[in-house]
Scaffold this active site. Structure first.
Site, mmCIF file in Angstrom:
data_model
loop_
_atom_site.group_PDB
_atom_site.id
_atom_site.type_symbol
_atom_site.label_atom_id
_atom_site.label_comp_id
_atom_site.label_asym_id
_atom_site.label_seq_id
_atom_site.Cartn_x
_atom_site.Cartn_y
_atom_site.Cartn_z
ATOM 1 C CB THR A 198 -0.878 -0.142 1.218
ATOM 2 O OG1 THR A 198 -1.547 -1.231 1.175
ATOM 3 C CG2 THR A 198 -2.091 0.822 1.016
ATOM 4 C CG PHE A 206 0.387 4.752 3.970
ATOM 5 C CD1 PHE A 206 -0.853 4.518 4.173
ATOM 6 C CD2 PHE A 206 0.867 3.285 3.295
ATOM 7 C CE1 PHE A 206 -2.099 3.611 5.018
ATOM 8 C CE2 PHE A 206 0.017 2.773 3.779
ATOM 9 C CZ PHE A 206 -1.334 2.366 4.438
HETATM 10 O O1 LIG Z 1 -7.533 0.273 7.938
HETATM 11 C C1 LIG Z 1 -6.523 -0.212 8.080
HETATM 12 O O2 LIG Z 1 -5.019 -0.494 8.708
HETATM 13 C C2 LIG Z 1 -5.750 1.260 7.004
HETATM 14 O O3 LIG Z 1 -5.138 1.719 7.607
HETATM 15 C C3 LIG Z 1 -6.938 1.571 6.003
HETATM 16 C C4 LIG Z 1 -5.700 0.610 5.104
HETATM 17 C C5 LIG Z 1 -6.937 1.341 3.214
HETATM 18 O O4 LIG Z 1 -7.386 2.144 3.358
HETATM 19 O O5 LIG Z 1 -5.914 0.644 2.085
HETATM 20 C C6 LIG Z 1 -4.205 0.615 4.898
HETATM 21 C C7 LIG Z 1 -3.437 -0.422 4.042
HETATM 22 C C8 LIG Z 1 -4.744 -1.331 3.915
HETATM 23 O O6 LIG Z 1 -4.568 -1.736 2.366
HETATM 24 C C9 LIG Z 1 -5.456 -1.978 3.877
HETATM 25 C C10 LIG Z 1 -6.848 -1.459 4.943
#
Ligand SMILES: O=C(O)C(=O)C[C@]1(C(=O)O)C=C[C@@H](O)C=C1
Length: 366
Positions: free
Chosen positions: A253, A255
């Site tokens: 992911t 950010f």
């Molecule tokens: O729910 C979490 O733990 C988050 O940080 C959100 C979140 C997202 O929005 O994509 C962040 C990383 C992962 O891909 C899954 C969920």
């Protein structure tokens, strides 16, 4: 100990203090925060009201004994994150919190109920940075967060790529066969599609992965599990029934780190720039827009289009089209002449153009 910001609790009447004044003249906006204990290892901010502006004249006697800030204090804190408050969506143990800690290792993390609140926390000087998941290698773009980038006026000052390794969590002595339901963030559920289909469980979307773990633990559920991190299992005292349950072992992911002010773009390391623009209707318009980068050998790393909600277009034939916003990331710093010229060129025919930020690329995957 963390505190969670709630939607209604942020007063919109806070204004940023002027950064042009000398330090002694800076008006400090204080916040009165009522903190209420909840049963987990959490404190929740239930009320935040901006109540007063304190000038130099009203400085109390305690602060008169403090030594003045030096340049070392300022540069040091930003390097290792100490003294920085980073707002994120979710509760302790969420991946967004790990992303915040990767970007600013000694920061104080500020849990928020929604992404929108994390933005407002920075705008209202309650936090210094907001962290925002923007895309995932399995689930794709997080569209809502693209929309938020434009609705708010924060600047992208950094990015973090995080390897996301999901676990299936449940209360102690619960077996996989006992699970009828699994809770998690919709992105996390989508990233574990294969495992969850195999388990034949009902999926239920909640605000964040760690919040799902917290809920399962708090309610001592025996037929419900959560998809969350191994860190969340530790915090909420749950058992890890299965590890690495995401569809692909490489689940990353990306950010974004957001701040009130942009950083000064450099050329000392690889930089990325994010922009958003719109174009007139017509054949080849997007081709022409993208050519401003290709003719200068600038590599595009991401392209996303989002409809402009309030602007459906009607052409001469009465046909309706949608007007689109194009979000684009490219590998160059705004300190490069090449990038400046590309944007000057794009501005000649774009109907709207905004630079969302020019920031160092994250080249260390954790
Ligand atoms: O729910 C979490 O733990 C988050 O940080 C959100 C979140 C997202 O929005 O994509 C962040 C990383 C992962 O891909 C899954 C969920």
């Amino acid at each position: 100990m963390a505190a969670k910001l709630q939607g209604a609790s942020i007063s919109s009447s806070c204004h940023p203090p002027s950064t042009k004044n000398s330090l002694c003249k800076i008006k400090v906006i204080t916040t009165r925060i009522s903190i209420q204990r909840t049963n987990q290892a959490h404190r929740r901010i239930s009320k935040i009201t901006c109540c007063s502006e304190i000038g130099a004249a009203s400085t109390n006697s305690r602060s008169q004994n403090k030594r003045p800030l030096t340049t070392t204090d300022l540069t040091g804190s930003f390097k290792d994150g100490s003294g920085i408050r980073v707002a994120y969506q979710g509760v302790s143990g969420a991946y967004s919190e790990s992303a915040a800690e990767k970007a600013y290792p000694n920061c104080e993390t500020v849990p928020c109920e929604q992404f929108d609140i994390a933005f407002q926390a920075v705008e209202n000087w309650i936090a210094d940075r907001a962290v925002l998941p923007i895309e995932n290698s399995l689930g794709g773009s997080i569209h809502r967060n693209y929309d938020l980038l434009l609705r708010h006026r924060l600047h992208i000052v950094g990015e973090v790529q995080l390897s996301v390794r999901h676990c299936l969590l449940a209360n102690h002595d619960v077996k996989i066969e006992d699970l009828k339901r699994v809770l998690s963030h919709p992105q996390a559920l989508a990233q574990c599609e294969h495992t969850l289909t195999r388990l034949k469980v009902v999926r239920e979307a909640v605000d964040d992965t760690a919040g799902a773990a917290q809920f399962v633990a708090q309610h001592k559920l025996r037929d419900t599990g959560a998809v969350a991190s191994v860190g969340a299992a530790r915090i909420y005292d749950l058992t890890v029934l299965a590890q690495d349950i995401q569809d692909d072992s490489d689940n990353i992911t990306r950010f974004l780190m957001l701040a009130r002010d942009p950083i000064i773009p450099g050329t000392d390391r690889p930089f990325k720039t994010s922009i958003v623009f719109s174009l007139d209707e017509g054949p080849g318009m997007l081709y022409k827009a993208l050519a401003v980068f290709s003719m200068r050998d600038i590599n595009l790393t991401k392209m996303e289009s989002r409809p402009q909600r309030k602007r459906p277009l009607v052409n001469n034939d009465g046909l309706k089209h949608f007007d689109y916003l194009f979000y684009c990331d490219f590998e160059a710093s705004m300190a490069d002449y090449n990038a400046q010229n590309a944007l000057k060129h794009l501005k000649e025919f774009a109907t709207f153009l905004r630079v969302l930020g020019s920031y160092p690329m994250d080249i260390n995957l954790v």
